[in-house]
Design a protein around this motif. Structure first.
Motif, short mmCIF file in Angstrom:
data_model
loop_
_atom_site.label_atom_id
_atom_site.label_comp_id
_atom_site.label_asym_id
_atom_site.label_seq_id
_atom_site.Cartn_x
_atom_site.Cartn_y
_atom_site.Cartn_z
N ALA A 179 0.73 -1.80 0.04
CA ALA A 179 0.27 -0.01 -0.40
C ALA A 179 0.75 1.15 -0.32
N VAL A 182 1.75 2.50 -3.32
CA VAL A 182 0.47 2.91 -4.45
C VAL A 182 0.59 3.48 -4.53
N THR A 183 0.17 4.75 -5.49
CA THR A 183 -0.52 6.15 -5.07
C THR A 183 -1.82 5.39 -5.92
N PHE A 184 -3.12 6.64 -5.20
CA PHE A 184 -4.37 6.30 -5.53
C PHE A 184 -3.98 7.01 -7.29
N SER A 185 -3.64 7.25 -7.97
CA SER A 185 -3.09 8.05 -8.62
C SER A 185 -3.80 6.64 -9.79
N ALA A 187 -3.45 3.86 -8.57
CA ALA A 187 -5.15 2.48 -8.67
C ALA A 187 -6.07 2.73 -9.55
N LYS A 188 -5.77 4.96 -9.21
CA LYS A 188 -7.42 5.23 -10.74
C LYS A 188 -7.16 5.09 -12.08
N ASP A 197 -15.96 5.67 -5.10
CA ASP A 197 -15.77 4.62 -3.88
C ASP A 197 -15.24 4.23 -2.66
N ILE A 202 -10.63 0.57 -2.56
CA ILE A 202 -9.69 0.80 -2.86
C ILE A 202 -8.09 0.75 -2.52
N PHE A 203 -8.65 -0.07 -1.32
CA PHE A 203 -7.57 -1.02 -0.39
C PHE A 203 -7.11 -2.64 -0.95
N ASN B 195 -3.89 12.75 -5.17
CA ASN B 195 -4.25 11.67 -6.20
C ASN B 195 -2.36 10.95 -5.78
N ASP B 197 -1.28 10.46 -3.03
CA ASP B 197 -1.06 9.65 -1.24
C ASP B 197 -0.98 8.27 -1.68
N ASN B 198 -0.50 7.70 -0.97
CA ASN B 198 -0.45 6.17 -1.23
C ASN B 198 -1.76 5.52 -0.61
N LEU B 199 -1.90 4.12 -1.24
CA LEU B 199 -2.76 3.41 -0.57
C LEU B 199 -3.94 3.84 0.65
N GLY B 200 -1.99 3.44 1.54
CA GLY B 200 -2.15 3.27 3.21
C GLY B 200 -2.09 4.41 3.89
#
Lengths: 385, 385
Positions: A179, A182-185, A187-188, A197, A202-203, B195, B197-200
């Motif tokens: 986690a 991996v950035t939200f970017s 994952a998106k 969502d 997301i996690f 965006n 920021d990480n999923l954790g």
């Protein structure tokens, strides 16, 4: 070489880890997902490495048609490195024939490579993605589905099955390591997440990465992982591959299978769907139900009248009964004869359906017997914290 | 009544769970965070419920100045419902005096209410938020910090301390239940995620909610939870309060304390920072270090010359040594005399600093003795899966 995590989602047909719809163009999918074809050269290499015997029919028929890093995994194996297998099942309903496809192949790989297998049951996944599913239901289906898994004959000494929530002490820390990378970017762009969502959705991909990084916990060093799975799950493992070197692991290898078409055919419903009963044959469907479903629903490549069919022949390439035999009739010669006879018109649609019904019922009656027998074997396979 | 999760972030000064900077206006914070003042009426109610004895000096002095749902929690307690306490510590470095503030108060609450306490050590949090911190370091600090916690005198029979990664089997499933109820939209407006920021970081708030929903696991029914914490952590519990009824739990009550100013004063660095050594006194600072830090760094409200100071008096309201005594000198009469004498000019800055140095060193020498003594008590407090 870094993979492009920014690949656009295929728009039409739709193939994501949660939704497959439309008439799938597998060549296009390879391009869009950035994977590689399993070509004849690679098949020859697998044949040589697995002792020169006959390749599994799912390889021969290119049901497993795509891969990522399989050459690297085979090289690791050839140079004496340990390899292990990882596959899974998100438990939200009964097991249908489509689910069995990667597992049957995984069992063959386990036999060929004498490899340990981690079998993940992500009992939280569908709680995030399937509206209204509770943890209680998910757990009930988990232990139901595990019987189908064990019934396929996995080696209890080499196979560990676990529910994410029951194995979370082992898994959560590794999921956190993923986690953090991996950035939200990312994952998106990989999964197409929207603001609406939930945080679990997301996690979740981090938990699906974990088994590719678990063996360290057992053996003290990163190990090459091979993951047989349907191609729709590849976005998860695209993330896993991207993170692997950052955590000091080799990139896991994926081998991808096609979808077993739903009874109405891929053009109608996409892959077999556990939640649309008329598309699927479940392992628990009795002989009469199987017969009725196939006779009633299986999309036919036959002609409108017997006369026309005898004269012009049927089209096995769009006939669901024939397509299912490709997935379940192991004998190439038998399969070829069925293909030719249907195409020539010698075999009528009703007869073709009967061949499939007999094949499936023979398999399923035995499968259910094994399923009953393994009920007291479950604990041999389970690992929990 | 639903809280507005869409509250804008305070822009200046900054107060988020990860960053506090600038000269904090606590009245404004109450407004922005949507919490309520602990007023004299509420103090009287607490006094009555806790037996009519003297209120803790942190309440008398409104160091604990704000709350959410404290009246509801007290009503639950009065009507015979079980209550329990929950607080925590994210382990990324040594404990400083500012960390002790909510814990000292939590110990008082435990004594008053004879209440169980869940003490969360989220060893994953700072791995997500503090660049370069590893799980190994985080674990090392966790077990170091736990000594400071236990040394404060919590009841080993009523206190459970746990690291998130060691207690994840118990926690993860509940975190997933929370995660399923929180959209990225909500997380974004509460925490200001980007965006990049990480999923954790995005998922973490779900783990911080978990202890507010844990007692079911032990006692079979949802229980009223009281969470003493510094106000910067409230965004997490705003999410927790929003989710609670959806999971069938009462909304947890938060009681919020002010920040112990850094040695340079709130206007300079904001709260005491564990990572900027010159702002903080650590529990492990020896007597000479404490003396030197305060003499060298503690921002003074005194005048430029002794003559001027004697004539016009100092300003205790901006003097960090005095402010620290407000947090650590329990005796109101003593504190008032210091205030008056400093204001009148009878007490010089050097003398005020010496009072603080003596007070802290007396406390810290004893604290470190207890810290040594409890080294073999840790396992009495720890819970793990």
């Amino acid at each position: 070489m870094a993979e492009n995590l920014d690949k656009p989602h295929p728009t039409k047909p739709i193939v994501t880890p949660w939704h497959v719809q439309g008439n799938i163009d597998y060549d296009r999918l390879i391009k869009e997902f950035g994977t590689e074809k399993i070509d004849d050269k690679l098949l020859q290499r697998i044949k040589k490495i697995t002792g020169g015997g006959e390749l599994h029919y799912m390889l021969r028929r290119k049901i497993f048609f795509s891969h990522k890093y399989l050459n690297e995994a085979l090289t690791a194996y050839e140079t004496g490195e340990k390899i292990y297998l990882y596959t899974g099942r998100a438990p939200s309903g009964p097991v249908h024939l489509g689910h069995l496809v990667p597992w049957i192949f995984t069992k063959w790989l386990q036999d060929q490579f004498k490899a340990p297998l981690l079998f993940q049951i992500p009992d939280e996944e569908k709680v995030f993605f399937k509206k209204g599913l509770t943890f209680d239901e998910s757990k009930k289906w988990a232990y139901d589905n595990i019987l189908d898994i064990i019934a396929l004959g996995f080696d209890p000494k080499k196979t560990k099955i676990f529910l994410d929530t029951e194995y979370a002490k082992t898994m959560y820390k590794t999921a956190c390591k993923v986690a953090g990378k991996v950035t939200f970017s990312t994952a998106k762009s990989v999964f197409g997440f929207k603001n609406s969502d939930n945080l679990g959705a997301i996690f979740y991909t981090c938990m699906q990465s974990v088994p590719a990084f678990l063996p360290t916990e057992f053996e003290g060093k990163p190990t090459q992982c091979i993951i047989p799975h349907a191609i729709d799950q590849d976005p998860h493992f695209r993330v896993t591959r991207d993170v692997a070197p950052q955590l000091g692991y080799p990139k896991p290898c994926s081998v991808h299978c096609r979808f077993l078409p739903g009874l109405q055919g891929m053009h109608a419903e996409g892959k077999m769907s556990a939640s649309i009963e008329s598309t699927a044959v479940y392992t628990c469907d009795d002989e009469k139900t199987v017969k009725n479903k196939i006779n009633k629903y299986a999309f036919s490549g036959g002609k409108a009248t017997i006369e026309e069919h005898r004269r012009d022949g049927g089209n096995p390439d769009i006939d669901v009964s024939y397509q299912w035999l490709v997935f379940f009739e192991e004998d190439d010669a038998k399969l070829k004869k069925i293909y030719d006879d249907y195409k020539s018109g010698a075999l009528l649609t009703g007869e073709l359906k009967q061949i499939l019904i007999d094949k499936l019922n023979t398999f399923l009656v035995k499968h259910r017997e094994k399923r009953e027998k393994v009920k007291d074997q479950v604990e041999k396979f389970m690992v929990r914290d």
